[in-house]
Enzyme design. Structure first.
Site, PDB file in Angstrom:
ATOM      1  N   ARG A 174      -7.323 -17.707  26.668  1.00 28.61           N
ATOM      2  CA  ARG A 174      -8.755 -17.615  26.979  1.00 28.61           C
ATOM      3  C   ARG A 174      -9.041 -16.424  27.892  1.00 28.61           C
ATOM      4  O   ARG A 174      -8.265 -16.137  28.811  1.00 28.61           O
ATOM      5  CB  ARG A 174      -9.234 -18.911  27.650  1.00 28.61           C
ATOM      6  N   ASP A 175     -10.173 -15.775  27.603  1.00 24.73           N
ATOM      7  CA  ASP A 175     -10.593 -14.644  28.429  1.00 24.73           C
ATOM      8  C   ASP A 175     -10.902 -15.130  29.844  1.00 24.73           C
ATOM      9  O   ASP A 175     -11.520 -16.173  30.032  1.00 24.73           O
ATOM     10  CB  ASP A 175     -11.827 -13.980  27.802  1.00 24.73           C
ATOM     11  N   ILE A 176     -10.478 -14.349  30.824  1.00 28.64           N
ATOM     12  CA  ILE A 176     -10.671 -14.735  32.230  1.00 28.64           C
ATOM     13  C   ILE A 176     -12.156 -14.671  32.627  1.00 28.64           C
ATOM     14  O   ILE A 176     -12.576 -15.326  33.586  1.00 28.64           O
ATOM     15  CB  ILE A 176      -9.808 -13.813  33.131  1.00 28.64           C
ATOM     16  N   HIS A 184     -11.145 -10.060  20.154  1.00 25.25           N
ATOM     17  CA  HIS A 184     -11.998 -11.047  20.812  1.00 25.25           C
ATOM     18  C   HIS A 184     -12.474 -12.067  19.761  1.00 25.25           C
ATOM     19  O   HIS A 184     -12.905 -11.678  18.670  1.00 25.25           O
ATOM     20  CB  HIS A 184     -13.258 -10.389  21.386  1.00 25.25           C
ATOM     21  N   HIS A 218      -6.466  -6.105  21.496  1.00 25.04           N
ATOM     22  CA  HIS A 218      -6.791  -7.537  21.534  1.00 25.04           C
ATOM     23  C   HIS A 218      -8.011  -7.769  20.666  1.00 25.04           C
ATOM     24  O   HIS A 218      -8.963  -6.994  20.669  1.00 25.04           O
ATOM     25  CB  HIS A 218      -7.050  -8.004  22.971  1.00 25.04           C
ATOM     26  N   ASN A 232     -12.517  -3.842  20.605  1.00 27.04           N
ATOM     27  CA  ASN A 232     -13.146  -2.696  21.251  1.00 27.04           C
ATOM     28  C   ASN A 232     -12.125  -1.569  21.306  1.00 27.04           C
ATOM     29  O   ASN A 232     -10.964  -1.809  21.652  1.00 27.04           O
ATOM     30  CB  ASN A 232     -13.611  -3.060  22.663  1.00 27.04           C
ATOM     31  N   VAL A 244      -8.960  -2.974  28.627  1.00 25.23           N
ATOM     32  CA  VAL A 244      -7.521  -3.267  28.711  1.00 25.23           C
ATOM     33  C   VAL A 244      -6.860  -2.578  27.520  1.00 25.23           C
ATOM     34  O   VAL A 244      -7.201  -2.853  26.363  1.00 25.23           O
ATOM     35  CB  VAL A 244      -7.239  -4.789  28.692  1.00 25.23           C
TER      36      VAL A 244
HETATM   37  P1  5GP Z   1     -11.975  -5.174  26.447  1.00 28.06           P
HETATM   38  O1  5GP Z   1     -13.133  -4.812  27.341  1.00 28.06           O
HETATM   39  O2  5GP Z   1     -10.791  -4.283  26.722  1.00 28.06           O
HETATM   40  O3  5GP Z   1     -12.315  -5.261  25.014  1.00 28.06           O
HETATM   41  O4  5GP Z   1     -11.572  -6.651  26.844  1.00 28.06           O
HETATM   42  C1  5GP Z   1     -10.678  -6.965  27.848  1.00 28.06           C
HETATM   43  C2  5GP Z   1     -10.891  -8.419  28.163  1.00 28.06           C
HETATM   44  O5  5GP Z   1      -9.777  -8.878  28.904  1.00 28.06           O
HETATM   45  C3  5GP Z   1     -12.136  -8.682  28.991  1.00 28.06           C
HETATM   46  O6  5GP Z   1     -13.014  -9.549  28.284  1.00 28.06           O
HETATM   47  C4  5GP Z   1     -11.587  -9.297  30.276  1.00 28.06           C
HETATM   48  O7  5GP Z   1     -12.413 -10.310  30.788  1.00 28.06           O
HETATM   49  C5  5GP Z   1     -10.226  -9.818  29.845  1.00 28.06           C
HETATM   50  N1  5GP Z   1      -9.231  -9.857  30.892  1.00 28.06           N
HETATM   51  C6  5GP Z   1      -8.977  -8.870  31.796  1.00 28.06           C
HETATM   52  N2  5GP Z   1      -7.975  -9.245  32.604  1.00 28.06           N
HETATM   53  C7  5GP Z   1      -7.577 -10.486  32.207  1.00 28.06           C
HETATM   54  C8  5GP Z   1      -6.574 -11.396  32.667  1.00 28.06           C
HETATM   55  O8  5GP Z   1      -5.819 -11.140  33.615  1.00 28.06           O
HETATM   56  N3  5GP Z   1      -6.470 -12.588  32.011  1.00 28.06           N
HETATM   57  C9  5GP Z   1      -7.283 -12.908  30.963  1.00 28.06           C
HETATM   58  N4  5GP Z   1      -7.088 -14.110  30.417  1.00 28.06           N
HETATM   59  N5  5GP Z   1      -8.233 -12.065  30.504  1.00 28.06           N
HETATM   60  C10 5GP Z   1      -8.384 -10.875  31.123  1.00 28.06           C
END
Ligand code: 5GP
Ligand code: ZN
Length: 114
Positions: A29-31, A102, A100, A87, A96
Site C-alpha cells: 500500500r502507498d504510504i 499505481h 511502480h 508515472n 521514486v
Molecule cells: P510516483 O510519484 O513516483 O509515481 O509515486 C511514488 C509513490 O510512492 C507515491 O505515491 C508515494 O506516496 C509512495 N511512497 C514513497 N515512499 C514510500 C514508502 O516508503 N512506502 C510506501 N509504501 N510508499 C511510498
C-alpha cells in the site's frame, strides 16, 4: 540501487505490509494514499523508469498489469472501476525512481488527469 527505497522494500529492509508477492513482483500500500485503495506494484529487479524496459521485460510488465487487475478484484474495486498508471520522469510526476504501477480505486476519478 543501494539506496533505492523500493529495492529496500523488496529486500525487506524497510518494514512494509506486503499484500502480494511472487518470484518477480511485490505489491504494497502507498504510504500517502490518493484514494481509499492505493497500491503500488513493483518488479523485484530495479528499473529506474519505464524507459529502461527492453523487449525482454514484456512478460514482467504484463505480470504487473495482470496482478493489478487481480488485486482490484480482491480489494473489491473491480466492478465500480479503478485507475492504473506508471508515472515516468519529471513531467509524468515520478518521484521514486524504481518503476511502480499505481492501482487506485474506491472513488471516482476525473479525466484528463491534472
Ligand atoms: P510516483 O510519484 O513516483 O509515481 O509515486 C511514488 C509513490 O510512492 C507515491 O505515491 C508515494 O506516496 C509512495 N511512497 C514513497 N515512499 C514510500 C514508502 O516508503 N512506502 C510506501 N509504501 N510508499 C511510498
Ligand atoms: Zn530499486
Amino acid at each position: 540501487m543501494g539506496d533505492c527505497l523500493f529495492c529496500k522494500i523488496v529486500k525487506k529492509e524497510i518494514e512494509t505490509e506486503i499484500i502480494f508477492e511472487n518470484k518477480n513482483i511485490v505489491a504494497f500500500r502507498d504510504i500517502n494514499p490518493q484514494a481509499p485503495v492505493h497500491i503500488l506494484l513493483i518488479p523485484k529487479i530495479h528499473f529506474s523508469t519505464l524507459n529502461d524496459l527492453t523487449s525482454g521485460d514484456i512478460k514482467l510488465a504484463g505480470s504487473l498489469i495482470y496482478t493489478a487487475a487481480k488485486l482490484a478484484k480482491t480489494e473489491g474495486i473491480a466492478d465500480q472501476g479503478y485507475r492504473t498508471g506508471f508515472n515516468c520522469n519529471k513531467w509524468g510526476g515520478q518521484t521514486v525512481y524504481h518503476i511502480h504501477l499505481h492501482l487506485l480505486g474506491g472513488r471516482k476519478f476525473g479525466w484528463p488527469p491534472g
